[in-house]
Design a protein around this motif. Structure first.
Motif, PDB file in Angstrom:
ATOM      1  N   GLY A   1       0.738  -1.325  -0.069  1.00  0.00           N
ATOM      2  CA  GLY A   1      -0.043  -0.033   0.282  1.00  0.00           C
ATOM      3  C   GLY A   1       0.584   1.413   0.069  1.00  0.00           C
ATOM      4  O   GLY A   1       0.471   2.065   0.658  1.00  0.00           O
ATOM      5  N   LYS A   2       1.943   1.449  -0.560  1.00  0.00           N
ATOM      6  CA  LYS A   2       2.772   2.393  -0.633  1.00  0.00           C
ATOM      7  C   LYS A   2       2.920   2.813  -2.134  1.00  0.00           C
ATOM      8  O   LYS A   2       2.905   2.151  -2.786  1.00  0.00           O
ATOM      9  CB  LYS A   2       4.375   2.015  -0.018  1.00  0.00           C
ATOM     10  CG  LYS A   2       4.153   1.810   1.557  1.00  0.00           C
ATOM     11  CD  LYS A   2       5.455   1.562   1.959  1.00  0.00           C
ATOM     12  CE  LYS A   2       5.154   1.249   3.508  1.00  0.00           C
ATOM     13  NZ  LYS A   2       4.886   2.262   4.371  1.00  0.00           N
ATOM     14  N   ALA A   3       3.522   4.071  -2.454  1.00  0.00           N
ATOM     15  CA  ALA A   3       3.828   4.695  -3.772  1.00  0.00           C
ATOM     16  C   ALA A   3       5.206   4.695  -3.656  1.00  0.00           C
ATOM     17  O   ALA A   3       5.970   5.123  -2.874  1.00  0.00           O
ATOM     18  CB  ALA A   3       2.896   5.908  -4.000  1.00  0.00           C
ATOM     19  N   PRO A   4       5.867   4.538  -5.015  1.00  0.00           N
ATOM     20  CA  PRO A   4       5.010   4.437  -6.321  1.00  0.00           C
ATOM     21  C   PRO A   4       4.730   2.939  -6.669  1.00  0.00           C
ATOM     22  O   PRO A   4       5.451   2.084  -6.108  1.00  0.00           O
ATOM     23  CB  PRO A   4       6.003   4.935  -7.449  1.00  0.00           C
ATOM     24  CG  PRO A   4       7.413   4.691  -6.905  1.00  0.00           C
ATOM     25  CD  PRO A   4       7.271   4.939  -5.139  1.00  0.00           C
TER      26      PRO A   4
ATOM     27  N   THR B   1      -0.399  -2.857 -18.434  1.00  0.00           N
ATOM     28  CA  THR B   1      -1.253  -3.777 -19.419  1.00  0.00           C
ATOM     29  C   THR B   1      -0.232  -4.659 -20.317  1.00  0.00           C
ATOM     30  O   THR B   1      -0.719  -5.557 -20.848  1.00  0.00           O
ATOM     31  CB  THR B   1      -2.412  -3.180 -19.792  1.00  0.00           C
ATOM     32  OG1 THR B   1      -1.916  -2.083 -20.959  1.00  0.00           O
ATOM     33  CG2 THR B   1      -3.484  -2.409 -18.772  1.00  0.00           C
ATOM     34  N   ASP B   2       0.651  -4.076 -20.752  1.00  0.00           N
ATOM     35  CA  ASP B   2       1.612  -4.811 -21.732  1.00  0.00           C
ATOM     36  C   ASP B   2       2.594  -5.712 -21.136  1.00  0.00           C
ATOM     37  O   ASP B   2       3.767  -5.212 -20.795  1.00  0.00           O
ATOM     38  CB  ASP B   2       2.409  -3.612 -22.687  1.00  0.00           C
ATOM     39  CG  ASP B   2       3.186  -4.568 -23.832  1.00  0.00           C
ATOM     40  OD1 ASP B   2       3.034  -5.684 -23.876  1.00  0.00           O
ATOM     41  OD2 ASP B   2       4.028  -3.729 -24.187  1.00  0.00           O
ATOM     42  N   GLY B   3       2.120  -6.855 -20.755  1.00  0.00           N
ATOM     43  CA  GLY B   3       2.761  -7.790 -20.088  1.00  0.00           C
ATOM     44  C   GLY B   3       2.259  -8.091 -18.673  1.00  0.00           C
ATOM     45  O   GLY B   3       2.665  -8.908 -18.063  1.00  0.00           O
ATOM     46  N   ASN B   4       0.852  -7.483 -18.293  1.00  0.00           N
ATOM     47  CA  ASN B   4       0.244  -7.564 -16.894  1.00  0.00           C
ATOM     48  C   ASN B   4       1.137  -7.455 -15.823  1.00  0.00           C
ATOM     49  O   ASN B   4       1.541  -8.389 -14.899  1.00  0.00           O
ATOM     50  CB  ASN B   4      -0.191  -9.057 -17.069  1.00  0.00           C
ATOM     51  CG  ASN B   4      -1.431  -9.132 -15.978  1.00  0.00           C
ATOM     52  OD1 ASN B   4      -1.873  -8.423 -15.505  1.00  0.00           O
ATOM     53  ND2 ASN B   4      -1.523 -10.570 -15.360  1.00  0.00           N
ATOM     54  N   VAL B   5       1.951  -6.462 -15.877  1.00  0.00           N
ATOM     55  CA  VAL B   5       2.767  -6.126 -14.699  1.00  0.00           C
ATOM     56  C   VAL B   5       2.202  -5.254 -13.762  1.00  0.00           C
ATOM     57  O   VAL B   5       1.760  -4.091 -13.807  1.00  0.00           O
ATOM     58  CB  VAL B   5       3.925  -5.529 -15.341  1.00  0.00           C
ATOM     59  CG1 VAL B   5       5.164  -4.781 -14.275  1.00  0.00           C
ATOM     60  CG2 VAL B   5       4.987  -6.561 -16.252  1.00  0.00           C
ATOM     61  N   THR B   6       2.731  -5.629 -12.317  1.00  0.00           N
ATOM     62  CA  THR B   6       2.560  -4.686 -11.396  1.00  0.00           C
ATOM     63  C   THR B   6       3.725  -4.548 -10.632  1.00  0.00           C
ATOM     64  O   THR B   6       4.279  -5.671 -10.024  1.00  0.00           O
ATOM     65  CB  THR B   6       1.258  -4.954 -10.394  1.00  0.00           C
ATOM     66  OG1 THR B   6       0.007  -5.140 -11.004  1.00  0.00           O
ATOM     67  CG2 THR B   6       1.049  -4.336  -9.108  1.00  0.00           C
ATOM     68  N   LEU B   7       4.270  -3.374 -10.340  1.00  0.00           N
ATOM     69  CA  LEU B   7       5.656  -3.104  -9.818  1.00  0.00           C
ATOM     70  C   LEU B   7       5.829  -1.912  -8.788  1.00  0.00           C
ATOM     71  O   LEU B   7       5.312  -1.121  -9.270  1.00  0.00           O
ATOM     72  CB  LEU B   7       6.572  -2.956 -11.063  1.00  0.00           C
ATOM     73  CG  LEU B   7       7.874  -3.217 -10.654  1.00  0.00           C
ATOM     74  CD1 LEU B   7       8.425  -4.354 -10.236  1.00  0.00           C
ATOM     75  CD2 LEU B   7       8.949  -2.660 -11.873  1.00  0.00           C
ATOM     76  N   ALA B   8       6.297  -2.302  -7.733  1.00  0.00           N
ATOM     77  CA  ALA B   8       6.494  -1.165  -6.891  1.00  0.00           C
ATOM     78  C   ALA B   8       8.080  -0.883  -6.778  1.00  0.00           C
ATOM     79  O   ALA B   8       8.913  -1.618  -7.557  1.00  0.00           O
ATOM     80  CB  ALA B   8       6.036  -1.528  -5.510  1.00  0.00           C
ATOM     81  N   GLU B   9       8.306   0.155  -6.029  1.00  0.00           N
ATOM     82  CA  GLU B   9       9.871   0.431  -5.810  1.00  0.00           C
ATOM     83  C   GLU B   9      10.246   1.528  -6.917  1.00  0.00           C
ATOM     84  O   GLU B   9      10.502   0.804  -8.124  1.00  0.00           O
ATOM     85  CB  GLU B   9      10.861  -0.611  -5.540  1.00  0.00           C
ATOM     86  CG  GLU B   9      10.511  -1.429  -4.332  1.00  0.00           C
ATOM     87  CD  GLU B   9      10.631  -0.569  -3.016  1.00  0.00           C
ATOM     88  OE1 GLU B   9      11.632   0.255  -2.904  1.00  0.00           O
ATOM     89  OE2 GLU B   9      10.168  -1.030  -1.867  1.00  0.00           O
ATOM     90  N   SER B  10      10.848   2.508  -6.656  1.00  0.00           N
ATOM     91  CA  SER B  10      10.945   3.558  -7.430  1.00  0.00           C
ATOM     92  C   SER B  10      12.371   3.065  -8.435  1.00  0.00           C
ATOM     93  O   SER B  10      12.181   3.132  -9.814  1.00  0.00           O
ATOM     94  CB  SER B  10      11.620   4.702  -6.901  1.00  0.00           C
ATOM     95  OG  SER B  10      10.669   5.322  -6.048  1.00  0.00           O
TER      96      SER B  10
END
Length: 231
Positions: A51-54, A59-68
């Motif tokens: 629950g932190k940003a960023p 959608t190109d690759g179905n990626v969810t990524l955190a950490e700057s």
């Protein structure tokens, strides 16, 4: 399509700037801090467990990524096409990788401690505030402020040797380093008697892509505080 899950006055401003520098299309999902705790809303946990940003989703690759740093490397490697990073077989690339990871790994911890200990007296119950004030003052004087000075002098020396952190060309490492320098200017007077730090901030704040990111991302207090301290 990349979506930036953008928290106001946060590190996610750098991701908007990165995407503007690369002239990539992107969407923004806005989140507001809790006015009492200044923490990110719980709704951000629906995107990433911490629950932190960023955070970005692609959608190109179905990626969810955190950490700057991870986000910057992902975007540069997939969409940069050689932009904003030195060639891998150069000394500049070693400096690029160093500053890209130094920003969060070494520069931000003392700045976070400065923020926490600065808030400590106000957060303590009223009867304990005098003791909290003494603890805060002692911790800052004995440990936090000397560490910050060490880092800020290090930035000044590094920027006296080259215009940018990785060398004489602007890279994504400079985007990553912007937040520590802006935060240190607001919290610890980073530009005081450090003309090269001030010059760096002046240069980045005048970049068209930086200004476009501010326009899209909304109010960003650190940019305002930093710009007041540079030519």
């Amino acid at each position: 399509m990349i979506t930036v899950h953008h928290l106001d006055n946060s590190r996610s401003q750098r991701v908007l700037w990165l995407l503007e520098e690369l002239e990539l299309p992107y969407d923004i999902q806005f989140y507001k801090r809790d006015p009492k705790t200044m923490m990110a809303p719980k709704s951000l946990q629906a995107i990433h467990p911490l629950g932190k940003a960023p955070v970005i989703t692609d959608t190109d690759g179905n990626v969810t990524l955190a950490e700057s740093g991870a986000i910057i490397e992902y975007v540069i490697n997939k969409y940069g096409h050689g932009r904003l990073a030195p060639a891998c077989d150069t000394p500049e690339y070693i400096r690029f990788i160093y500053w890209l990871h130094y920003a969060e790994g070494s520069a931000m911890p003392p700045l976070l401690l400065k923020l926490i200990f600065g808030m400590l007296p106000k957060q303590a119950p009223l009867p304990f505030r005098p003791f909290a004030f003494l603890i805060s003052k002692g911790a800052q004087a004995q440990f936090i402020n000397p560490q910050l000075k060490l880092h800020m002098d290090y930035w000044e020396h590094s920027l006296s040797e080259n215009e940018w952190f990785a060398g004489n060309n602007f890279t994504a490492a400079d985007i990553q380093m912007s937040f520590p320098l802006e935060a240190a200017t607001a919290r610890a007077g980073a530009t005081d008697n450090r003309p090269h730090v001030g010059g760096f901030l002046h240069r980045i704040h005048n970049r068209p892509a930086y200004q476009r990111a501010l326009y899209r991302g909304g109010i960003y207090t650190y940019a305002h505080n930093a710009s007041e301290s540079v030519p």
